[in-house]
Design an enzyme around this catalytic site. Structure first.
Site, PDB file in Angstrom:
ATOM      1  N   LYS A  10      19.275 -19.045  14.728  1.00 56.11           N
ATOM      2  CA  LYS A  10      17.889 -18.566  14.667  1.00 56.11           C
ATOM      3  C   LYS A  10      17.391 -18.455  13.211  1.00 56.11           C
ATOM      4  CE  LYS A  10      18.050 -16.227  19.181  1.00 56.11           C
ATOM      5  NZ  LYS A  10      17.908 -14.930  19.921  1.00 56.11           N
ATOM      6  N   TYR A  50      11.302 -20.203  25.704  1.00 53.07           N
ATOM      7  CA  TYR A  50      11.546 -18.848  26.208  1.00 53.07           C
ATOM      8  C   TYR A  50      10.605 -18.481  27.362  1.00 53.07           C
ATOM      9  CZ  TYR A  50      15.010 -17.285  22.736  1.00 53.07           C
ATOM     10  OH  TYR A  50      16.160 -17.086  21.996  1.00 53.07           O
ATOM     11  N   PHE A  58       8.448  -7.977  24.774  1.00 54.86           N
ATOM     12  CA  PHE A  58       8.824  -8.481  23.454  1.00 54.86           C
ATOM     13  C   PHE A  58       8.519  -9.964  23.267  1.00 54.86           C
ATOM     14  CE2 PHE A  58      12.744  -8.553  26.088  1.00 54.86           C
ATOM     15  CZ  PHE A  58      13.063  -9.901  26.031  1.00 54.86           C
ATOM     16  N   ARG A  86      28.858 -17.744  24.533  1.00 51.25           N
ATOM     17  CA  ARG A  86      28.242 -16.417  24.615  1.00 51.25           C
ATOM     18  C   ARG A  86      29.220 -15.319  24.196  1.00 51.25           C
ATOM     19  NH1 ARG A  86      23.177 -16.040  26.870  1.00 51.25           N
ATOM     20  NH2 ARG A  86      23.474 -13.957  27.713  1.00 51.25           N
ATOM     21  N   THR A  92      23.778  -9.126  23.079  1.00 51.00           N
ATOM     22  CA  THR A  92      22.423  -9.395  22.584  1.00 51.00           C
ATOM     23  C   THR A  92      22.066  -8.465  21.424  1.00 51.00           C
ATOM     24  OG1 THR A  92      21.792 -10.026  24.834  1.00 51.00           O
ATOM     25  CG2 THR A  92      19.996  -9.591  23.285  1.00 51.00           C
ATOM     26  N   ARG A 103      26.987 -12.157  16.350  1.00 48.11           N
ATOM     27  CA  ARG A 103      25.878 -11.197  16.229  1.00 48.11           C
ATOM     28  C   ARG A 103      26.298  -9.946  15.466  1.00 48.11           C
ATOM     29  NH1 ARG A 103      23.636 -12.677  22.219  1.00 48.11           N
ATOM     30  NH2 ARG A 103      21.951 -14.068  21.579  1.00 48.11           N
ATOM     31  N   ASN A 113      18.836 -11.514  16.083  1.00 47.39           N
ATOM     32  CA  ASN A 113      20.261 -11.448  16.420  1.00 47.39           C
ATOM     33  C   ASN A 113      21.000 -12.758  16.169  1.00 47.39           C
ATOM     34  OD1 ASN A 113      19.220 -12.900  18.529  1.00 47.39           O
ATOM     35  ND2 ASN A 113      19.931 -11.523  20.155  1.00 47.39           N
ATOM     36  N   HIS A 116      21.331 -18.036  19.602  1.00 44.76           N
ATOM     37  CA  HIS A 116      20.997 -18.170  21.020  1.00 44.76           C
ATOM     38  C   HIS A 116      22.071 -18.996  21.695  1.00 44.76           C
ATOM     39  CE1 HIS A 116      19.072 -19.336  24.781  1.00 44.76           C
ATOM     40  NE2 HIS A 116      19.521 -20.543  24.517  1.00 44.76           N
ATOM     41  N   GLU A 127      17.768 -26.607  28.613  1.00 41.33           N
ATOM     42  CA  GLU A 127      17.638 -26.353  27.181  1.00 41.33           C
ATOM     43  C   GLU A 127      18.115 -27.538  26.335  1.00 41.33           C
ATOM     44  OE1 GLU A 127      19.644 -22.624  26.502  1.00 41.33           O
ATOM     45  OE2 GLU A 127      18.116 -21.494  27.602  1.00 41.33           O
TER      46      GLU A 127
HETATM   47  P1  ATP Z   1      19.483 -15.639  23.922  1.00 40.46           P
HETATM   48  O1  ATP Z   1      18.753 -16.058  25.175  1.00 40.46           O
HETATM   49  O2  ATP Z   1      18.632 -15.732  22.663  1.00 40.46           O
HETATM   50  O3  ATP Z   1      20.820 -16.312  23.770  1.00 40.46           O
HETATM   51  P2  ATP Z   1      20.412 -13.306  25.285  1.00 40.46           P
HETATM   52  O4  ATP Z   1      20.615 -14.206  26.443  1.00 40.46           O
HETATM   53  O5  ATP Z   1      21.579 -12.499  24.810  1.00 40.46           O
HETATM   54  O6  ATP Z   1      19.851 -14.087  24.033  1.00 40.46           O
HETATM   55  P3  ATP Z   1      17.902 -12.518  26.432  1.00 40.46           P
HETATM   56  O7  ATP Z   1      17.764 -11.349  27.329  1.00 40.46           O
HETATM   57  O8  ATP Z   1      17.852 -13.891  27.021  1.00 40.46           O
HETATM   58  O9  ATP Z   1      19.212 -12.306  25.554  1.00 40.46           O
HETATM   59  O10 ATP Z   1      16.748 -12.372  25.330  1.00 40.46           O
HETATM   60  C1  ATP Z   1      16.327 -13.492  24.569  1.00 40.46           C
HETATM   61  C2  ATP Z   1      16.098 -13.058  23.146  1.00 40.46           C
HETATM   62  O11 ATP Z   1      14.985 -12.190  23.112  1.00 40.46           O
HETATM   63  C3  ATP Z   1      17.227 -12.240  22.516  1.00 40.46           C
HETATM   64  O12 ATP Z   1      18.259 -13.029  21.989  1.00 40.46           O
HETATM   65  C4  ATP Z   1      16.498 -11.498  21.428  1.00 40.46           C
HETATM   66  O13 ATP Z   1      16.229 -12.331  20.303  1.00 40.46           O
HETATM   67  C5  ATP Z   1      15.178 -11.179  22.126  1.00 40.46           C
HETATM   68  N1  ATP Z   1      15.219  -9.873  22.799  1.00 40.46           N
HETATM   69  C6  ATP Z   1      15.899  -9.556  23.916  1.00 40.46           C
HETATM   70  N2  ATP Z   1      15.694  -8.266  24.276  1.00 40.46           N
HETATM   71  C7  ATP Z   1      14.830  -7.780  23.354  1.00 40.46           C
HETATM   72  C8  ATP Z   1      14.205  -6.498  23.161  1.00 40.46           C
HETATM   73  N3  ATP Z   1      14.437  -5.486  23.993  1.00 40.46           N
HETATM   74  N4  ATP Z   1      13.393  -6.362  22.092  1.00 40.46           N
HETATM   75  C9  ATP Z   1      13.144  -7.382  21.254  1.00 40.46           C
HETATM   76  N5  ATP Z   1      13.689  -8.611  21.376  1.00 40.46           N
HETATM   77  C10 ATP Z   1      14.528  -8.800  22.409  1.00 40.46           C
HETATM   78 MG    MG Z   2      19.100 -15.542  27.151  1.00 42.12          MG
END
Ligand code: ATP
Ligand code: MG
Length: 142
Positions: A10, A50, A58, A86, A92, A103, A113, A116, A127
């Protein structure tokens, strides 16, 4: 089972010069880079990527973040690559991530974080196709 997953370094981690550190963790963790490219996403590209999160509070902030600078998009291949990647990324929220994970090492907060990773075979296929064509995937076989 051999799988492929979409990995993104990222904008926070690109800016912090953490590309090599992150790819090193993935490679040392048993995954191979079979495609990689640095890109700068515009809002439309990030919103499409996304889209599953578009109703989340968010979402706008996440799109701001993902478009603030270049990212490295890569395809990683290996045994159970989706779950393995992962696991190497960690939780996350970097505060909840295990020691030694990407992370924990490179993330700042739940939004910024560092990485992805695809979360299932269906999302991985979507994706990977969102950024790469089949002839750009250089699988080393077996
Ligand atoms: P990613 O999809 O990026 O690999 P993830 O699967 O661990 O991460 P997701 O729930 O899919 O988490 O959320 C996608 C992304 O959105 C997160 O990686 C983070 O950058 C952001 N995000 C998730 N939760 C929050 C939150 N509560 N506040 C702000 N940003 C968030
Ligand atoms: Mg995700």
């Amino acid at each position: 089972m051999k799988e492929r997953t979409l990995s993104i370094v990222k904008p926070d981690a690109v800016a912090a010069n953490s590309i090599g550190g992150m790819l090193g963790i993935f490679e040392n963790g048993g995954l191979q880079v079979i495609a990689s490219r640095m890109i700068r996403m515009d809002r439309e590209k990030a919103e499409g990527f996304y889209a599953v999160h578009k109703e989340r509070p968010f979402f706008g902030s996440l799109v701001d973040f993902m478009t603030e600078g270049p990212v490295l998009v890569s395809v990683l291949e290996g045994d159970n690559a989706i779950a393995r990647h992962r696991e190497l990324l960690g939780a996350t929220n970097p505060e909840e991530a295990d020691e030694g994970t990407v992370r924990k090492l490179y993330g700042t907060n739940i939004e910024r974080n560092a990485g992805h990773g695809s979360d299932a075979p269906e999302t991985s296929a979507f994706e990977i196709g969102y950024f790469f064509s089949n002839d750009e995937l250089h699988s080393r076989g077996s």
